[in-house]
Design a protein around this motif. Sequence first.
Motif, PDB file in Angstrom:
ATOM      1  N   PRO A 135       0.814  -1.229   0.000  1.00  0.00           N
ATOM      2  CA  PRO A 135       0.000   0.000   0.000  1.00  0.00           C
ATOM      3  C   PRO A 135       0.840   1.269   0.000  1.00  0.00           C
ATOM      4  CG  PRO A 135      -0.855  -1.595   1.585  1.00  0.00           C
ATOM      5  CD  PRO A 135       0.456  -2.132   1.114  1.00  0.00           C
ATOM      6  N   LEU A 136       1.933   1.270   0.783  1.00  0.00           N
ATOM      7  CA  LEU A 136       2.783   2.459   0.853  1.00  0.00           C
ATOM      8  C   LEU A 136       3.391   2.774  -0.506  1.00  0.00           C
ATOM      9  CD1 LEU A 136       4.311   4.673   2.373  1.00  0.00           C
ATOM     10  CD2 LEU A 136       6.059   2.977   2.952  1.00  0.00           C
ATOM     11  N   ALA A 137       3.968   1.767  -1.154  1.00  0.00           N
ATOM     12  CA  ALA A 137       4.595   1.985  -2.462  1.00  0.00           C
ATOM     13  C   ALA A 137       3.560   2.385  -3.503  1.00  0.00           C
ATOM     14  CB  ALA A 137       5.324   0.710  -2.899  1.00  0.00           C
ATOM     15  N   PHE A 138       2.401   1.744  -3.470  1.00  0.00           N
ATOM     16  CA  PHE A 138       1.343   2.036  -4.441  1.00  0.00           C
ATOM     17  C   PHE A 138       0.907   3.495  -4.332  1.00  0.00           C
ATOM     18  CE2 PHE A 138      -3.009   2.275  -5.943  1.00  0.00           C
ATOM     19  CZ  PHE A 138      -2.994   1.507  -7.096  1.00  0.00           C
ATOM     20  N   ILE A 139       0.613   3.942  -3.129  1.00  0.00           N
ATOM     21  CA  ILE A 139       0.136   5.313  -2.919  1.00  0.00           C
ATOM     22  C   ILE A 139       1.244   6.319  -3.209  1.00  0.00           C
ATOM     23  CG2 ILE A 139      -0.697   6.948  -1.183  1.00  0.00           C
ATOM     24  CD1 ILE A 139      -2.120   4.560   0.153  1.00  0.00           C
ATOM     25  N   ALA A 140       2.484   6.004  -2.774  1.00  0.00           N
ATOM     26  CA  ALA A 140       3.598   6.926  -2.991  1.00  0.00           C
ATOM     27  C   ALA A 140       3.875   7.113  -4.479  1.00  0.00           C
ATOM     28  CB  ALA A 140       4.846   6.409  -2.280  1.00  0.00           C
ATOM     29  N   VAL A 141       3.882   6.020  -5.246  1.00  0.00           N
ATOM     30  CA  VAL A 141       4.131   6.102  -6.692  1.00  0.00           C
ATOM     31  C   VAL A 141       3.014   6.904  -7.361  1.00  0.00           C
ATOM     32  CG1 VAL A 141       4.168   4.741  -8.822  1.00  0.00           C
ATOM     33  CG2 VAL A 141       5.569   4.047  -6.868  1.00  0.00           C
ATOM     34  N   LEU A 142       1.782   6.664  -6.949  1.00  0.00           N
ATOM     35  CA  LEU A 142       0.647   7.401  -7.516  1.00  0.00           C
ATOM     36  C   LEU A 142       0.790   8.905  -7.239  1.00  0.00           C
ATOM     37  CD1 LEU A 142      -3.076   6.303  -7.239  1.00  0.00           C
ATOM     38  CD2 LEU A 142      -2.417   8.686  -7.097  1.00  0.00           C
ATOM     39  N   LEU A 143       1.094   9.252  -5.977  1.00  0.00           N
ATOM     40  CA  LEU A 143       1.182  10.665  -5.598  1.00  0.00           C
ATOM     41  C   LEU A 143       2.365  11.355  -6.257  1.00  0.00           C
ATOM     42  CD1 LEU A 143       0.278  10.544  -1.793  1.00  0.00           C
ATOM     43  CD2 LEU A 143      -1.135  11.371  -3.683  1.00  0.00           C
ATOM     44  N   VAL A 144       3.500  10.669  -6.331  1.00  0.00           N
ATOM     45  CA  VAL A 144       4.671  11.270  -6.986  1.00  0.00           C
ATOM     46  C   VAL A 144       4.392  11.484  -8.464  1.00  0.00           C
ATOM     47  CG1 VAL A 144       7.087  10.892  -7.630  1.00  0.00           C
ATOM     48  CG2 VAL A 144       6.331  10.381  -5.307  1.00  0.00           C
ATOM     49  N   THR A 145       3.720  10.523  -9.091  1.00  0.00           N
ATOM     50  CA  THR A 145       3.314  10.695 -10.490  1.00  0.00           C
ATOM     51  C   THR A 145       2.453  11.941 -10.643  1.00  0.00           C
ATOM     52  OG1 THR A 145       3.357   8.311 -10.917  1.00  0.00           O
ATOM     53  CG2 THR A 145       2.064   9.667 -12.427  1.00  0.00           C
ATOM     54  N   GLY A 202      11.667   8.403 -15.183  1.00  0.00           N
ATOM     55  CA  GLY A 202      12.908   8.241 -14.430  1.00  0.00           C
ATOM     56  C   GLY A 202      12.738   8.556 -12.960  1.00  0.00           C
ATOM     57  N   ILE A 203      12.037   9.663 -12.666  1.00  0.00           N
ATOM     58  CA  ILE A 203      11.839  10.066 -11.265  1.00  0.00           C
ATOM     59  C   ILE A 203      10.942   9.070 -10.528  1.00  0.00           C
ATOM     60  CG2 ILE A 203      10.837  11.839  -9.758  1.00  0.00           C
ATOM     61  CD1 ILE A 203      11.667  13.909 -11.875  1.00  0.00           C
ATOM     62  N   VAL A 204       9.797   8.746 -11.122  1.00  0.00           N
ATOM     63  CA  VAL A 204       8.855   7.834 -10.473  1.00  0.00           C
ATOM     64  C   VAL A 204       9.452   6.437 -10.346  1.00  0.00           C
ATOM     65  CG1 VAL A 204       6.541   6.821 -10.578  1.00  0.00           C
ATOM     66  CG2 VAL A 204       6.888   9.185 -11.287  1.00  0.00           C
ATOM     67  N   GLY A 205      10.232   6.014 -11.356  1.00  0.00           N
ATOM     68  CA  GLY A 205      10.881   4.718 -11.305  1.00  0.00           C
ATOM     69  C   GLY A 205      11.860   4.618 -10.145  1.00  0.00           C
ATOM     70  N   GLN A 206      12.597   5.694  -9.873  1.00  0.00           N
ATOM     71  CA  GLN A 206      13.530   5.696  -8.743  1.00  0.00           C
ATOM     72  C   GLN A 206      12.790   5.601  -7.417  1.00  0.00           C
ATOM     73  OE1 GLN A 206      16.940   5.554  -8.646  1.00  0.00           O
ATOM     74  NE2 GLN A 206      16.673   5.138 -10.837  1.00  0.00           N
ATOM     75  N   VAL A 207      11.644   6.278  -7.330  1.00  0.00           N
ATOM     76  CA  VAL A 207      10.826   6.184  -6.108  1.00  0.00           C
ATOM     77  C   VAL A 207      10.354   4.747  -5.908  1.00  0.00           C
ATOM     78  CG1 VAL A 207       8.646   6.906  -5.042  1.00  0.00           C
ATOM     79  CG2 VAL A 207      10.086   8.595  -6.195  1.00  0.00           C
ATOM     80  N   ALA A 208       9.908   4.110  -6.997  1.00  0.00           N
ATOM     81  CA  ALA A 208       9.444   2.721  -6.922  1.00  0.00           C
ATOM     82  C   ALA A 208      10.569   1.786  -6.478  1.00  0.00           C
ATOM     83  CB  ALA A 208       8.895   2.283  -8.277  1.00  0.00           C
ATOM     84  N   LYS A 209      11.784   2.031  -6.965  1.00  0.00           N
ATOM     85  CA  LYS A 209      12.922   1.192  -6.577  1.00  0.00           C
ATOM     86  C   LYS A 209      13.240   1.356  -5.097  1.00  0.00           C
ATOM     87  CE  LYS A 209      16.528   0.521  -9.138  1.00  0.00           C
ATOM     88  NZ  LYS A 209      17.712   0.725 -10.020  1.00  0.00           N
ATOM     89  N   VAL A 210      13.239   2.594  -4.618  1.00  0.00           N
ATOM     90  CA  VAL A 210      13.531   2.844  -3.203  1.00  0.00           C
ATOM     91  C   VAL A 210      12.497   2.172  -2.309  1.00  0.00           C
ATOM     92  CG1 VAL A 210      13.630   4.633  -1.416  1.00  0.00           C
ATOM     93  CG2 VAL A 210      14.779   4.999  -3.606  1.00  0.00           C
ATOM     94  N   LEU A 211      11.239   2.194  -2.742  1.00  0.00           N
ATOM     95  CA  LEU A 211      10.155   1.607  -1.948  1.00  0.00           C
ATOM     96  C   LEU A 211       9.933   0.131  -2.270  1.00  0.00           C
ATOM     97  CD1 LEU A 211       7.602   4.565  -2.037  1.00  0.00           C
ATOM     98  CD2 LEU A 211       9.151   3.918  -0.190  1.00  0.00           C
ATOM     99  N   LYS A 212      10.818  -0.428  -3.128  1.00  0.00           N
ATOM    100  CA  LYS A 212      10.824  -1.857  -3.448  1.00  0.00           C
ATOM    101  C   LYS A 212       9.512  -2.338  -4.079  1.00  0.00           C
ATOM    102  CE  LYS A 212      14.068  -2.523   0.346  1.00  0.00           C
ATOM    103  NZ  LYS A 212      14.312  -3.097   1.683  1.00  0.00           N
ATOM    104  N   MET A 213       8.958  -1.506  -4.958  1.00  0.00           N
ATOM    105  CA  MET A 213       7.779  -1.919  -5.713  1.00  0.00           C
ATOM    106  C   MET A 213       8.237  -2.805  -6.856  1.00  0.00           C
ATOM    107  SD  MET A 213       4.986   0.319  -7.866  1.00  0.00           S
ATOM    108  CE  MET A 213       3.705   0.535  -6.647  1.00  0.00           C
ATOM    109  N   HIS A 214       8.145  -4.121  -6.692  1.00  0.00           N
ATOM    110  CA  HIS A 214       8.616  -5.035  -7.727  1.00  0.00           C
ATOM    111  C   HIS A 214       7.477  -5.749  -8.439  1.00  0.00           C
ATOM    112  CE1 HIS A 214       8.591  -7.058  -3.773  1.00  0.00           C
ATOM    113  NE2 HIS A 214       8.212  -8.140  -4.434  1.00  0.00           N
ATOM    114  N   SER A 215       6.264  -5.209  -8.308  1.00  0.00           N
ATOM    115  CA  SER A 215       5.109  -5.770  -8.991  1.00  0.00           C
ATOM    116  C   SER A 215       4.780  -4.942 -10.230  1.00  0.00           C
ATOM    117  CB  SER A 215       3.895  -5.808  -8.056  1.00  0.00           C
ATOM    118  OG  SER A 215       2.725  -6.085  -8.790  1.00  0.00           O
ATOM    119  N   PRO A 216       5.018  -5.461 -11.432  1.00  0.00           N
ATOM    120  CA  PRO A 216       4.675  -4.710 -12.644  1.00  0.00           C
ATOM    121  C   PRO A 216       3.181  -4.393 -12.739  1.00  0.00           C
ATOM    122  CG  PRO A 216       6.116  -6.562 -13.162  1.00  0.00           C
ATOM    123  CD  PRO A 216       5.675  -6.748 -11.748  1.00  0.00           C
TER     124      PRO A 216
END
Length: 292
Positions: A14-24, A61-75
Amino acid sequence: METKYYKVKNTFSPLAFIAVLLVTLIIGSALSWPYLWLEDKIPLIYLNLLIPVGAGMILGGIVGQVAKVLKMHSPIFGTISILIGFIGVTIIKWAMYIYNLFASSESLPFFSTMKNILLNPSEFWSTICYVNSVGTWGLSKESNITGIFLWIIWIGEIILFYFCFSVIFHSEIDIPFVEKDNTWATKYDTTFKFAYFNLADVSRSIEEDPNALFLYSRLNSTNAKVNYVSAELYRSKDGGLNYLTLSTHVLNDKNNYSTTKVIKHLIVDWDFVNNLVSNTYTTNEANVAKSF
């Protein structure tokens, strides 16, 4: 039967999902201002194609780095998250566009005007349709692009923006995630090159026995541009898990490489890794000749 390849686990965070959405949403909205400014200053269709490409690559590039930091490994969840965020970005960018056309010259307050635009969807849509009917720029000074052709341009621009964004985003997280380490696999610094061969034709043999790769000649370091096959390795912290990706690199008519991943994240053992890294194997030239 044990899989030969790295298998993605679509774990929901949930944290990674919401963070990636908000950063986007936040970064995409921030990019919308220079995006629209450039479109206004460069009212040419062909040059305007570069704007969504550039914006998409920056956002990805920016959102991808956020996803990596938060370990979002689900495509799957990554795609859903960025898609929702991108829809929001598109709506906000259009609201900014309407503001620039009709409100900025009157010095109306930005945030309250944007709020009014976004909270009145019917009027918002009617304004977009009106802009489409009269057009704002054209192929020449004497005419504006309107109607269906302008709709096609607008839709194509949105698709191009999202495509570049999505490709860059997924390329950032498209590496094996090692569950036991709770982190991404580490890529070897070296990319190993082999003299070109038809990788697609022998991919099944390499899947069955990765050592079949050693039937082909290692490419010596050279500045000359030639077709080749590359091998990339990823590993866990302790080296107990290793993954191999093989790609073909073929020169096109413009002397640029066209790259195709043929084998992606194949599980290989330590002996294979050691042989590849140390380059201690012996190429069987007779078998190489038979493969062409």
